[in-house]
Design an enzyme around this catalytic site. Sequence first.
Site, PDB file in Angstrom:
ATOM      1  N   GLU A 174     -10.154  13.095   3.864  1.00  0.00           N
ATOM      2  CA  GLU A 174     -10.148  11.970   4.420  1.00  0.00           C
ATOM      3  C   GLU A 174     -10.089  11.986   5.913  1.00  0.00           C
ATOM      4  OE1 GLU A 174      -6.478   9.600   2.809  1.00  0.00           O
ATOM      5  OE2 GLU A 174      -6.832   8.308   4.664  1.00  0.00           O
ATOM      6  N   ASN A 218      -2.564   1.479  -0.880  1.00  0.00           N
ATOM      7  CA  ASN A 218      -1.343   2.245  -0.301  1.00  0.00           C
ATOM      8  C   ASN A 218      -0.174   1.073  -0.524  1.00  0.00           C
ATOM      9  OD1 ASN A 218       0.899   2.925   1.101  1.00  0.00           O
ATOM     10  ND2 ASN A 218      -0.465   4.631   1.908  1.00  0.00           N
ATOM     11  N   ARG A 238       7.690  10.728   1.354  1.00  0.00           N
ATOM     12  CA  ARG A 238       8.087  11.359   2.410  1.00  0.00           C
ATOM     13  C   ARG A 238       9.399  12.027   2.371  1.00  0.00           C
ATOM     14  NH1 ARG A 238       6.702  10.157   7.711  1.00  0.00           N
ATOM     15  NH2 ARG A 238       4.507   8.739   8.223  1.00  0.00           N
ATOM     16  N   THR A 297       1.880   7.947   9.721  1.00  0.00           N
ATOM     17  CA  THR A 297       1.108   9.215  10.145  1.00  0.00           C
ATOM     18  C   THR A 297       0.421   9.119  11.510  1.00  0.00           C
ATOM     19  OG1 THR A 297       1.097   9.039   7.590  1.00  0.00           O
ATOM     20  CG2 THR A 297      -0.010  10.766   8.988  1.00  0.00           C
ATOM     21  N   HIS A 334       4.337   0.136   1.863  1.00  0.00           N
ATOM     22  CA  HIS A 334       5.111  -1.097   2.899  1.00  0.00           C
ATOM     23  C   HIS A 334       5.660  -2.078   1.886  1.00  0.00           C
ATOM     24  CE1 HIS A 334       4.503   1.458   6.217  1.00  0.00           C
ATOM     25  NE2 HIS A 334       3.193   1.283   6.162  1.00  0.00           N
ATOM     26  N   HIS A 369      -6.697   4.726   7.474  1.00  0.00           N
ATOM     27  CA  HIS A 369      -5.476   4.572   8.626  1.00  0.00           C
ATOM     28  C   HIS A 369      -6.033   3.410   9.522  1.00  0.00           C
ATOM     29  CE1 HIS A 369      -2.145   5.449  10.810  1.00  0.00           C
ATOM     30  NE2 HIS A 369      -1.487   6.024   9.844  1.00  0.00           N
ATOM     31  N   ARG A 383      11.931   7.374   3.228  1.00  0.00           N
ATOM     32  CA  ARG A 383      12.131   6.036   3.781  1.00  0.00           C
ATOM     33  C   ARG A 383      11.618   4.869   3.285  1.00  0.00           C
ATOM     34  NH1 ARG A 383       8.297   6.617   9.207  1.00  0.00           N
ATOM     35  NH2 ARG A 383       9.492   8.576   9.521  1.00  0.00           N
ATOM     36  N   HIS A 418       3.138   7.540  -0.538  1.00  0.00           N
ATOM     37  CA  HIS A 418       3.500   8.359   0.086  1.00  0.00           C
ATOM     38  C   HIS A 418       4.945   8.684   0.158  1.00  0.00           C
ATOM     39  CE1 HIS A 418       3.532  10.486   4.578  1.00  0.00           C
ATOM     40  NE2 HIS A 418       3.804  11.346   3.773  1.00  0.00           N
ATOM     41  N   GLU A 455       0.421  10.766  -1.375  1.00  0.00           N
ATOM     42  CA  GLU A 455       0.382  11.523  -0.117  1.00  0.00           C
ATOM     43  C   GLU A 455       1.483  12.251   0.250  1.00  0.00           C
ATOM     44  OE1 GLU A 455      -0.172   8.691   3.137  1.00  0.00           O
ATOM     45  OE2 GLU A 455      -1.775   7.859   2.286  1.00  0.00           O
TER      46      GLU A 455
HETATM   47  N1  PXP Z   1      -4.188   7.620   4.864  1.00  0.00           N
HETATM   48  C1  PXP Z   1      -3.170   8.189   4.954  1.00  0.00           C
HETATM   49  C2  PXP Z   1      -3.252   9.545   5.151  1.00  0.00           C
HETATM   50  C3  PXP Z   1      -2.044   7.451   5.483  1.00  0.00           C
HETATM   51  O1  PXP Z   1      -0.961   8.405   5.924  1.00  0.00           O
HETATM   52  C4  PXP Z   1      -2.013   6.427   5.681  1.00  0.00           C
HETATM   53  C5  PXP Z   1      -0.544   5.560   6.147  1.00  0.00           C
HETATM   54  O2  PXP Z   1       0.539   5.803   5.119  1.00  0.00           O
HETATM   55  C6  PXP Z   1      -3.066   5.444   5.355  1.00  0.00           C
HETATM   56  C7  PXP Z   1      -4.201   6.063   5.048  1.00  0.00           C
HETATM   57  C8  PXP Z   1      -2.941   4.019   5.297  1.00  0.00           C
HETATM   58  O3  PXP Z   1      -2.974   3.492   6.655  1.00  0.00           O
HETATM   59  P1  PXP Z   1      -2.618   1.824   6.846  1.00  0.00           P
HETATM   60  O4  PXP Z   1      -1.546   1.611   6.198  1.00  0.00           O
HETATM   61  O5  PXP Z   1      -2.784   1.754   8.340  1.00  0.00           O
HETATM   62  O6  PXP Z   1      -4.008   1.283   6.040  1.00  0.00           O
END
Ligand code: PXP
Length: 239
Positions: free
Chosen positions: A151, A7, A45, A101, A10, A191, A49, A43, A70
Amino acid sequence: MARLAVNVDHVATVRQARGIEEPDPVLAAGLAELAGAEGIICHLREDRRHIQDRDLRLLRETVKTRLNLEMAAVDEMVRIALETGPDMVTLVPEKRLELTTEGGLDVRSDPQRYAQVAQRLKAGGILVSFFVDPDPAQIEEVSTCGGDIVEIHTGHYAEAKTEAEAVKRFQAVKEAAAAAHDLGLLVSAGHGLNYLNIKRFKELPVVDEYSIGHSIVARAVLVGMERAVREMVALVKDF
Ligand code: PXP
């Protein structure tokens, strides 16, 4: 063998903090793929953001593995998904004030709506994943709503403060993964997973894909994206 999907939200968070053009989540995605990631996640949003609409379009043009969008299950996002054509969509709950999330989607709260969203996406050739808590009732509802993938939200496990708590919360993830697998769903997990807490998943071979963002981007700031991804791929491939 499990796969790692990275992902890149960030990377965009750092960019947006300055309001300029770098660092670029699209470049980060390319480096993640070079280092062995088998999927890229972003994602989009509703408040934009971090990831912007342009990022999503560019990721669609450049990602060579599998692009997972996402998004909230709302009309605007369904329209964007159908126009952009990610390989898969993960439906997540979205609250304006949350930092990330915070919990799984409550599919049982409105199964008709979720089934309709899943059907529209699937008609557009997009695989549909639902992000839910490790709760067998939610997982059954995902299957009823026509989801292809579940998931499992691993955030509660990741936040465990003691070993006993971690063992208990991991057991819930394990049971949820088995329930999803028995229903014929593909199983992902994500997550809060990092280079340490992921090791327990060696006990859980039914997980097909790990969705990881923060810990990889955090490590990448110090050691570089390719090394950070390679180190996580090595862990996941050992399962
Ligand atoms: N899965 C989902 C559905 C999420 O919303 C996120 C965070 O954007 C992640 C996985 C990844 O989480 P993390 O950034 O804590 O690895």
